[in-house]
Design an enzyme around this catalytic site. Structure first.
Site, PDB file in Angstrom:
ATOM      1  N   LYS A  41     -10.300  -0.758  10.718  1.00 62.65           N
ATOM      2  CA  LYS A  41     -10.375  -2.012   9.940  1.00 62.65           C
ATOM      3  C   LYS A  41     -10.664  -3.190  10.865  1.00 62.65           C
ATOM      4  CE  LYS A  41      -7.386  -0.251   6.373  1.00 62.65           C
ATOM      5  NZ  LYS A  41      -8.046   0.151   5.146  1.00 62.65           N
ATOM      6  N   GLN A  70      -4.429  -4.866   7.261  1.00 68.42           N
ATOM      7  CA  GLN A  70      -5.385  -5.893   6.825  1.00 68.42           C
ATOM      8  C   GLN A  70      -5.284  -7.167   7.666  1.00 68.42           C
ATOM      9  OE1 GLN A  70      -7.724  -5.309   4.595  1.00 68.42           O
ATOM     10  NE2 GLN A  70      -6.923  -3.307   4.016  1.00 68.42           N
ATOM     11  N   ASP A 100       3.095  -4.151   8.399  1.00 71.65           N
ATOM     12  CA  ASP A 100       1.902  -3.344   8.162  1.00 71.65           C
ATOM     13  C   ASP A 100       0.701  -4.271   8.385  1.00 71.65           C
ATOM     14  OD1 ASP A 100      -0.329  -2.169   7.066  1.00 71.65           O
ATOM     15  OD2 ASP A 100       0.628  -1.630   5.158  1.00 71.65           O
ATOM     16  N   HIS A 104       0.882  -1.168   0.000  1.00 68.21           N
ATOM     17  CA  HIS A 104       0.000   0.000   0.000  1.00 68.21           C
ATOM     18  C   HIS A 104       0.923   1.222   0.000  1.00 68.21           C
ATOM     19  CE1 HIS A 104      -2.682   2.996   1.901  1.00 68.21           C
ATOM     20  NE2 HIS A 104      -3.708   2.208   1.619  1.00 68.21           N
ATOM     21  N   CYS A 129      -4.749   2.247  -3.655  1.00 67.00           N
ATOM     22  CA  CYS A 129      -3.545   2.868  -3.051  1.00 67.00           C
ATOM     23  C   CYS A 129      -2.331   1.975  -3.259  1.00 67.00           C
ATOM     24  CB  CYS A 129      -3.745   3.144  -1.565  1.00 67.00           C
ATOM     25  SG  CYS A 129      -5.010   4.336  -1.219  1.00 67.00           S
TER      26      CYS A 129
END
Ligand SMILES: Cc1ncc(COP(=O)(O)O)c(C=O)c1O
Length: 408
Positions: free
Chosen positions: A228, A205, A202, A125, A366
């Protein structure tokens, strides 16, 4: 309420937003990778805070401030326990994943030297790419990019081949937002550790789809956004190992983060405050803790099983759909169906599905360099969550047929 297995109807009833109609059709919300919807447990926790104890934290001068501080710091404990952090001081509130990555990148930029390297992947991303581009540009270090295979799997051999003693930091997504690929984060971390690199994951998700145990993973930083994970927007977490974070360059300066201030100079406070300047997002932290508590009551295996069933069903339907190509076919993936439809622009697909009450995402997600790598301008993406149903997936494909007929 404890849910040892998933009762989807009962679960859906906890999400007021899902009860509505959009364009005179029952809302089908398939944009969960962008943000998840919020259960009453989260909405009520935030409302309770504002109706019962709103006050600034860490001032301790009166009842409301004490109550607010207690709830706010309890939220930190809840998140620390959820991520299995060794210490509550390792939980730094941020505005979200993006800010968490920026705090780390800002710090590393001060430590990098020409000849040093930062390694990321082709599936990043922008938040986990542009930040490192900037850190490298400021310091003279080089940015290396580990390639993916055509199915969207990270090429581990190539990743390992790019590691060397020059590699100072490695950053990669737990799960790709555009493709759904689940990365083998423990393996990647172990490889990066062999060359002594810091590792940032990261988790934007990952956090809502897998058990995250930061000690077990062995990384140095794990970042995520509350929104999220069924929590509010504007709040997130940077988890970092205490030994690394305690000397990390400060991010912002001002109130809360100092130890002693004179007109000439200042010294910095201890973790976590030294990385949390100014009045924090108190209601956000409390809302995030409510989301974590709510999510923790779900049976994770049942959740994964349900989401996998949605993905399997959607994938089968997609294979039978003339002109549809799935983008992202990694063997290990979450319930994300990214696709292109021959002759159709993804923006048109999104617009026409919305006319039928179905929310999906279209575009580059993104991840412009990833789209270029796949030689695509963008994709349409249906991303599923625990409250979605097989019936919704069927309704989606009926609607998509209509869209296809209209567009070709
Ligand atoms: C993989 C990944 N990383 C980073 C981000 C940025 O998250 P946020 O906008 O909440 O900071 C996202 C958001 O979609 C994402 O999916």
């Amino acid at each position: 309420m404890s849910m040892s297995s998933l009762n989807i109807a009962q679960l859906r009833a906890q999400f007021p937003i899902l009860q509505q109609q959009v364009n005179a059709k029952p809302l089908i919300y398939f944009d969960n990778a962008a943000t998840t919807q919020k259960p009453y447990a989260v909405i009520n926790a935030i409302t309770d805070f504002y109706t019962q104890c709103n006050a600034n934290v860490h001032r301790g001068a009166h009842h409301l401030s004490n109550e607010s501080t207690t709830r706010f710091e309890h939220a930190r404990d809840t998140v620390a326990c959820f991520m299995h952090a060794a210490n509550r001081k390792e939980i730094i509130w941020t505005s979200g994943t993006t800010e968490g990555i920026n705090i780390v990148a800002h710090g590393i930029a001060k430590q990098l030297r020409p000849g040093d390297e930062v390694l990321v992947t082709q599936m990043e991303h922008h938040a986990n790419l542009v930040t490192w581009q900037q850190a490298c540009a400021q310091s003279g270090a080089s940015l290396k990019i580990a390639p993916i295979d055509d199915d969207g799997t990270l090429n581990i051999d190539a990743f390992v081949a790019l590691l060397s003693t020059n590699t100072k930091l490695v950053a990669f997504p737990h799960i790709s937002n555009a493709l759904g690929t689940i990365n083998p984060i423990k393996t990647l971390t172990a490889q990066a550790k062999k060359v002594g690199a810091l590792v940032l994951i990261d988790g934007a998700q990952g956090i809502a789809h897998a058990k995250v145990d930061v000690v077990d993973i062995g990384c140095d930083f794990y970042v995520f956004s509350a929104h999220k994970l069924f929590g509010p927007t504007g709040i997130g977490v940077l988890w970092g190992k205490e030994s690394v974070l305690k000397n990390w360059p400060v991010w912002q300066t001002g109130g809360e983060m100092i130890a002693n201030v004179t007109y000439e100079t200042a010294t910095w406070g201890e973790l976590p405050n030294r990385l949390e300047a100014g009045t924090p997002n108190i209601a956000g932290a409390i809302g995030l803790a409510a989301a974590v508590e709510w999510f923790s009551q779900l049976d994770l295996h049942a959740l994964q099983h349900h989401e996998h069933a949605l993905l399997k069903h959607a994938t089968e339907q997609a294979h039978n759909f003339d002109g549809l190509t799935i983008v992202g076919n990694a063997p290990e993936k979450v319930a994300v169906l990214s696709f292109v439809l021959q002759g159709c622009h993804s923006a048109d697909i999104g617009f026409l599905l919305d006319q039928q009450g179905i929310a999906i995402r279209s575009g580059d997600h993104c991840a412009q360099p990833l789209m270029r790598r796949l030689t695509l301008p963008g994709t349409a993406r249906a991303s599923f969550s625990i409250y979605n149903t097989i019936e919704e997936v069927d309704a989606f494909f009926i609607a998509l047929k209509k869209v296809h007929q209209m567009l070709i």
